[in-house]
Design a protein around this motif. Structure first.
Motif, short mmCIF file in Angstrom:
data_model
loop_
_atom_site.label_atom_id
_atom_site.label_comp_id
_atom_site.label_asym_id
_atom_site.label_seq_id
_atom_site.Cartn_x
_atom_site.Cartn_y
_atom_site.Cartn_z
N GLU A 60 104.97 31.44 5.94
CA GLU A 60 106.15 32.27 5.69
C GLU A 60 105.79 33.75 5.68
O GLU A 60 106.52 34.58 6.26
N VAL A 61 104.69 34.08 5.03
CA VAL A 61 104.28 35.49 4.98
C VAL A 61 103.91 35.99 6.37
O VAL A 61 104.22 37.13 6.74
N ASP A 62 103.27 35.14 7.17
CA ASP A 62 102.93 35.53 8.53
C ASP A 62 104.19 35.78 9.37
O ASP A 62 104.22 36.68 10.22
N GLN A 63 105.24 35.00 9.14
CA GLN A 63 106.52 35.23 9.83
C GLN A 63 107.07 36.61 9.48
O GLN A 63 107.59 37.33 10.34
N VAL A 64 106.95 36.97 8.21
CA VAL A 64 107.42 38.29 7.77
C VAL A 64 106.60 39.38 8.48
O VAL A 64 107.17 40.35 9.01
N ALA A 65 105.29 39.22 8.48
CA ALA A 65 104.43 40.22 9.12
C ALA A 65 104.78 40.38 10.60
O ALA A 65 104.84 41.51 11.12
N ASN A 66 105.06 39.30 11.28
CA ASN A 66 105.41 39.35 12.70
C ASN A 66 106.76 40.01 12.95
O ASN A 66 106.99 40.61 14.00
N PHE A 67 107.66 39.91 11.96
CA PHE A 67 108.99 40.54 12.08
C PHE A 67 108.88 42.05 11.94
O PHE A 67 109.75 42.79 12.40
N ALA A 68 107.80 42.51 11.28
CA ALA A 68 107.53 43.94 11.08
C ALA A 68 108.69 44.67 10.40
O ALA A 68 109.24 45.65 10.92
N PRO A 69 109.07 44.23 9.20
CA PRO A 69 110.16 44.90 8.49
C PRO A 69 109.68 46.20 7.85
O PRO A 69 108.46 46.45 7.75
N ASP A 70 110.63 47.02 7.42
CA ASP A 70 110.25 48.17 6.60
C ASP A 70 110.57 47.94 5.12
O ASP A 70 110.32 48.81 4.28
N ALA A 71 111.11 46.75 4.81
CA ALA A 71 111.32 46.36 3.41
C ALA A 71 111.34 44.84 3.33
O ALA A 71 111.77 44.16 4.26
N VAL A 72 110.87 44.31 2.19
CA VAL A 72 110.85 42.87 1.95
C VAL A 72 111.49 42.61 0.59
O VAL A 72 111.11 43.23 -0.41
N ALA A 73 112.43 41.67 0.55
CA ALA A 73 113.00 41.22 -0.72
C ALA A 73 112.44 39.84 -1.02
O ALA A 73 112.50 38.94 -0.18
N LEU A 74 111.86 39.69 -2.19
CA LEU A 74 111.25 38.42 -2.60
C LEU A 74 112.07 37.82 -3.74
O LEU A 74 112.12 38.37 -4.85
N ILE A 75 112.71 36.69 -3.47
CA ILE A 75 113.57 36.02 -4.45
C ILE A 75 112.86 34.74 -4.87
O ILE A 75 112.88 33.73 -4.15
N GLY A 76 112.18 34.77 -6.00
CA GLY A 76 111.40 33.62 -6.43
C GLY A 76 111.06 33.67 -7.89
O GLY A 76 111.54 34.54 -8.64
N PHE A 77 110.20 32.75 -8.30
CA PHE A 77 109.76 32.67 -9.68
C PHE A 77 108.24 32.84 -9.73
O PHE A 77 107.71 33.75 -9.10
N GLU A 78 107.52 31.96 -10.45
CA GLU A 78 106.09 32.14 -10.64
C GLU A 78 105.30 32.06 -9.35
O GLU A 78 104.21 32.63 -9.24
N GLU A 79 105.84 31.36 -8.33
CA GLU A 79 105.13 31.27 -7.05
C GLU A 79 105.07 32.63 -6.35
O GLU A 79 104.31 32.82 -5.39
N SER A 80 105.85 33.59 -6.85
CA SER A 80 105.83 34.94 -6.27
C SER A 80 104.43 35.54 -6.32
O SER A 80 104.07 36.36 -5.45
N ALA A 81 103.63 35.16 -7.32
CA ALA A 81 102.27 35.69 -7.42
C ALA A 81 101.44 35.31 -6.20
O ALA A 81 100.71 36.14 -5.63
N LYS A 82 101.55 34.06 -5.76
CA LYS A 82 100.82 33.61 -4.57
C LYS A 82 101.33 34.34 -3.33
O LYS A 82 100.54 34.70 -2.43
N ILE A 83 102.62 34.52 -3.25
CA ILE A 83 103.20 35.17 -2.07
C ILE A 83 102.77 36.63 -1.99
O ILE A 83 102.38 37.12 -0.92
N ILE A 84 102.82 37.34 -3.13
CA ILE A 84 102.39 38.74 -3.16
C ILE A 84 100.92 38.86 -2.77
O ILE A 84 100.51 39.77 -2.02
#
Length: 352
Positions: free
Chosen positions: A161-185
């Motif tokens: 999922e994070v690689d998909q974000v990187a490939n999209f090349a956004p200038d902002a990311v919204a992260l809607i989650g709970f404790e798993e947000s630590a792994k994603i960050i």
């Protein structure tokens, strides 16, 4: 704290209020059902909780079928707005329809033109994500410049999922989650798109707490901003909370929790009954269209004098709509610093 204040004023209908603590767990366990069974067996007429919208959806039918009030201080999913709850479900937290407006406003004001949204796959995550997309489009960001990715919060890895974000090349990311947000960050930082790497990253109430900062390497959250239902409860209220629990590390939903208990007690007083269905029938009315009052004692005195009341509590103006929730949402604009701790910069009020 709320129970202490109620009982210090003489209780409800001249009887002390009893507090039965219980754990709501999360969606991976059956803890909430076990806790609800115990509360119902005790004759509880108001259950305050759960914190998670998904957990509440697992127990709401059981609670309302028993004629008991369920009053959440933290549920924000828009699924509850029209839920068949027999008029027994309420919440002091504003719906995510309002949080989406605040989050989109924060992102748009930052100047973002290409946005990725990562959201967990549950009613809270998918609903907030969809509403955020709608509000970003309303703010002028074309829909083809918005990427929405729904992920499994119980996954072992979020690399894809994070690689998909990187490939999209956004200038902002919204992260809607709970404790798993630590792994994603952490993964976002590994591929160079974390908050500390210069990416504009925005969180929400599910992850904008100091607990997130304790679960990632120091400095990784620097600059991450976000929203959470929050009002300026003031230093005095926070000190009173610390007097009850000195271990508190943040005050998210503290005011909402306090007000849920106070409103329930005032509704019982107004009803002249401690039966759940009678309490429910009076909850909305004690928050609107009456004489303003800001404490249990003050409101109680007005009720006993035969006055209609409008309780404005720790979270400020409540003014519940017919769905049993606030019609206005106040959100803290929160920012993580280089030491991974949060500060509240100001407040965003939407729905006025």
């Amino acid at each position: 704290l709320a129970v202490d204040d109620i009982n210090a004023a003489g209780g409800v209908l001249d009887q002390p209020v009893e507090l039965f603590p219980g754990d709501s767990g999360d969606t991976t366990t059956d803890t909430a059902n076990t806790t609800v069974d115990r509360h119902l067996a005790n004759g509880t007429q108001v259950i305050v909780g759960a914190a998670s919208s998904s957990v509440s959806l697992k127990v709401i039918d059981k609670i309302v079928s028993a004629g008991v009030v369920q009053f959440s201080p933290a549920n924000t999913s828009d699924q509850f707005v029209c839920y068949a709850d027999r008029g027994l479900y309420f919440r002091t937290a504003p719906t995510d329809v309002l949080q989406a407006q605040a989050l989109a406003q924060l992102i748009a004001e930052d100047g973002a033109q290409r946005v990725s949204i990562l959201a967990l796959n549950d009613p809270y995550g998918t609903g907030l994500a969809e509403n955020t997309v709608t509000n970003l489009v309303d703010a002028g960001i074309p829909e083809d410049q918005i990427q929405k990715i729904i992920y499994d919060p119980n996954a072992q890895s979020f690399n894809a999922e994070v690689d998909q974000v990187a490939n999209f090349a956004p200038d902002a990311v919204a992260l809607i989650g709970f404790e798993e947000s630590a792994k994603i960050i952490t993964r976002m930082h590994e591929v160079g798109i974390g908050p500390s790497d210069g990416m504009a990253v925005f969180g929400v109430d599910g992850n904008m707490g100091n607990a997130l900062g304790e679960n990632v390497a120091e400095g990784l959250l620097d600059g991450m901003a976000g929203t959470t239902p929050l009002t300026d409860t003031g230093e005095e209220f926070q000190q009173r909370l610390l007097g009850v629990d000195p271990g508190l590390i943040d005050f998210n939903y503290a005011g909402e929790s306090y007000d849920a208990v106070i409103v329930s007690a005032l509704a019982a007083e107004q009803a002249g009954s401690t039966a759940g269905v009678d309490i429910a029938a009076n909850i909305n009315s004690v928050t609107r269209d009456g004489e303003k009052c800001t404490s249990y004692q003050q409101c109680l005195d007005l009720l006993r004098a035969g006055e209609d009341i409008d309780y404005d509590g720790a979270t400020g103006e409540l003014t519940f709509v017919d769905a049993g929730e606030p019609g206005v949402g106040s959100y803290g604009r929160l920012v993580f610093g280089p030491d991974n701790t949060l500060t509240t910069e100001d407040y965003i009020v939407v729905g006025e």
